[in-house]
Design a protein around this motif. Structure first.
Motif, PDB file in Angstrom:
ATOM      1  N   HIS A   1       1.116  -0.757   0.314  1.00  0.00           N
ATOM      2  CA  HIS A   1       0.108   0.081   0.213  1.00  0.00           C
ATOM      3  C   HIS A   1       0.749   1.600  -0.425  1.00  0.00           C
ATOM      4  O   HIS A   1       0.553   1.834   0.145  1.00  0.00           O
ATOM      5  CB  HIS A   1      -0.811   0.003   0.917  1.00  0.00           C
ATOM      6  CG  HIS A   1      -1.793  -1.279   1.095  1.00  0.00           C
ATOM      7  ND1 HIS A   1      -2.763  -1.173   0.059  1.00  0.00           N
ATOM      8  CD2 HIS A   1      -1.650  -2.540   1.762  1.00  0.00           C
ATOM      9  CE1 HIS A   1      -3.254  -2.025   0.169  1.00  0.00           C
ATOM     10  NE2 HIS A   1      -3.017  -2.389   1.269  1.00  0.00           N
ATOM     11  N   ARG A   2       2.665   0.858  -0.166  1.00  0.00           N
ATOM     12  CA  ARG A   2       3.059   2.365  -0.385  1.00  0.00           C
ATOM     13  C   ARG A   2       2.879   3.122   0.960  1.00  0.00           C
ATOM     14  O   ARG A   2       2.863   4.022   1.035  1.00  0.00           O
ATOM     15  CB  ARG A   2       3.077   2.568  -1.354  1.00  0.00           C
ATOM     16  CG  ARG A   2       2.675   1.862  -2.702  1.00  0.00           C
ATOM     17  CD  ARG A   2       3.075   3.062  -4.184  1.00  0.00           C
ATOM     18  NE  ARG A   2       4.362   3.591  -3.812  1.00  0.00           N
ATOM     19  CZ  ARG A   2       4.453   4.371  -5.355  1.00  0.00           C
ATOM     20  NH1 ARG A   2       3.509   4.518  -6.258  1.00  0.00           N
ATOM     21  NH2 ARG A   2       5.579   4.843  -5.336  1.00  0.00           N
ATOM     22  N   LEU A   3       3.160   2.412   1.841  1.00  0.00           N
ATOM     23  CA  LEU A   3       2.907   3.059   3.295  1.00  0.00           C
ATOM     24  C   LEU A   3       4.584   3.444   3.629  1.00  0.00           C
ATOM     25  O   LEU A   3       5.614   2.412   3.389  1.00  0.00           O
ATOM     26  CB  LEU A   3       1.627   2.181   4.142  1.00  0.00           C
ATOM     27  CG  LEU A   3       0.801   2.301   3.778  1.00  0.00           C
ATOM     28  CD1 LEU A   3       0.068   1.455   5.163  1.00  0.00           C
ATOM     29  CD2 LEU A   3       0.005   3.372   3.708  1.00  0.00           C
ATOM     30  N   PRO A   4       4.617   4.178   4.858  1.00  0.00           N
ATOM     31  CA  PRO A   4       6.246   4.861   4.997  1.00  0.00           C
ATOM     32  C   PRO A   4       6.549   3.969   6.303  1.00  0.00           C
ATOM     33  O   PRO A   4       5.472   2.887   6.613  1.00  0.00           O
ATOM     34  CB  PRO A   4       6.012   5.317   6.198  1.00  0.00           C
ATOM     35  CG  PRO A   4       5.097   6.969   5.381  1.00  0.00           C
ATOM     36  CD  PRO A   4       3.657   5.947   4.819  1.00  0.00           C
ATOM     37  N   ALA A   5       6.890   3.079   6.908  1.00  0.00           N
ATOM     38  CA  ALA A   5       7.743   2.212   7.389  1.00  0.00           C
ATOM     39  C   ALA A   5       7.576   2.231   8.315  1.00  0.00           C
ATOM     40  O   ALA A   5       7.204   1.523  10.152  1.00  0.00           O
ATOM     41  CB  ALA A   5       9.315   2.012   7.233  1.00  0.00           C
ATOM     42  N   THR A   6       7.298   3.965   8.920  1.00  0.00           N
ATOM     43  CA  THR A   6       6.604   4.234  10.736  1.00  0.00           C
ATOM     44  C   THR A   6       5.333   3.641  10.553  1.00  0.00           C
ATOM     45  O   THR A   6       4.437   4.606  11.709  1.00  0.00           O
ATOM     46  CB  THR A   6       7.561   5.633  10.931  1.00  0.00           C
ATOM     47  OG1 THR A   6       6.981   6.580   9.324  1.00  0.00           O
ATOM     48  CG2 THR A   6       8.693   5.085  10.741  1.00  0.00           C
TER      49      THR A   6
END
Length: 247
Positions: free
Chosen positions: A114-119
């Motif tokens: 979902h192309r979310l930040p790793a954080t």
């Protein structure tokens, strides 16, 4: 004149029946309603005496704030204290077990898909806070726990390598960069204000009306003596003394 037909009565459902209609994971609506009793409507009937409480579906739908399946809202829980799975739209207090059990993927794979930040947080805010309190209490009860955890932890270089690898797919996304830039702009003024408030509090505690008053009344002292009198560092005194004063 044709008589008007009565409006159909609202459909009555149990909480279990309402969960899939409102986008809740099985068993989660009951927990949400117990935590936010003043927000949800009272049951209007029961299917079995004292059991299987029935609610008006329309009333539940008016209150429930179901998130869009492909929402890109900020990390963290929604007003119900739940986190939406962007793959199926169900909401959970923690996505980790759901991802492994239902979608057979890890948290890293989910973020990448979902192309979310790793954080991006995959736990509800209160769950993370509860875990933090539990860890803090455990460390207070066992002073040696931190040492054992550090011994078992991976080397810092390996942690940095894994962090960089996890973030490689999202660091250059315009939306991520814009969000981080906005956060930095919000954080810097807040940090500056917090610093100013702390200095003013120290000046008041030392008997001055303000930090500027403390600097003005200690100008005859050395930097070290003034710092000790005000209760701040020598560098702070030097910086304030270099500031232009109003004539």
């Amino acid at each position: 004149m044709t008589p008007s037909l009565p409006e159909p009565a609202s459909r009555l459902v149990t909480r279990r029946e309402a969960e899939p209609l409102l986008g809740y994971a099985p068993g989660s609506l009951k927990a949400v309603m117990q935590q936010q009793k003043n927000r949800w409507p009272a049951p209007v009937a029961c299917r079995v005496k004292g059991r299987a409480l029935l609610y008006e579906l329309a009333a539940l739908q008016d209150i429930s704030q179901r998130g869009e399946v492909r929402s890109r809202r900020r990390a963290g829980s929604d007003p119900d204290g739940l986190v939406t799975c962007l793959t199926c739209g169900r909401r959970y207090r923690s996505l980790g077990p759901h991802l492994a059990r239902t979608h057979q993927m890890t948290a890293a794979e989910y973020r990448a898909e979902h192309r979310l930040p790793a954080t991006t947080a995959l736990m509800a805010d209160d769950v993370r806070a509860s875990l933090s309190r539990t860890r803090t209490a455990a460390m207070a009860d066992d002073p040696d726990l931190v040492g054992r955890m550090r011994t078992a932890a991976l080397p810092q270089e390996e942690l940095l390598r894994r962090s960089a690898k996890a973030r490689a797919g999202t660091d250059n996304l315009p939306t991520i960069q814009a969000a981080r830039a906005a956060g930095a702009h919000r954080t810097l003024p807040a940090a500056q204000q917090a610093r100013q408030d702390a200095l003013e509090a120290k000046a008041h505690a030392s008997g001055f009306t303000s930090m500027q008053d403390a600097i003005n009344r200690t100008r005859s002292m050395t930097n070290k003596a003034a710092a000790e009198r005000i209760g701040v560092g020598i560098t702070t005194v030097k910086r304030w003394r270099r500031k232009p004063t109003d004539d």
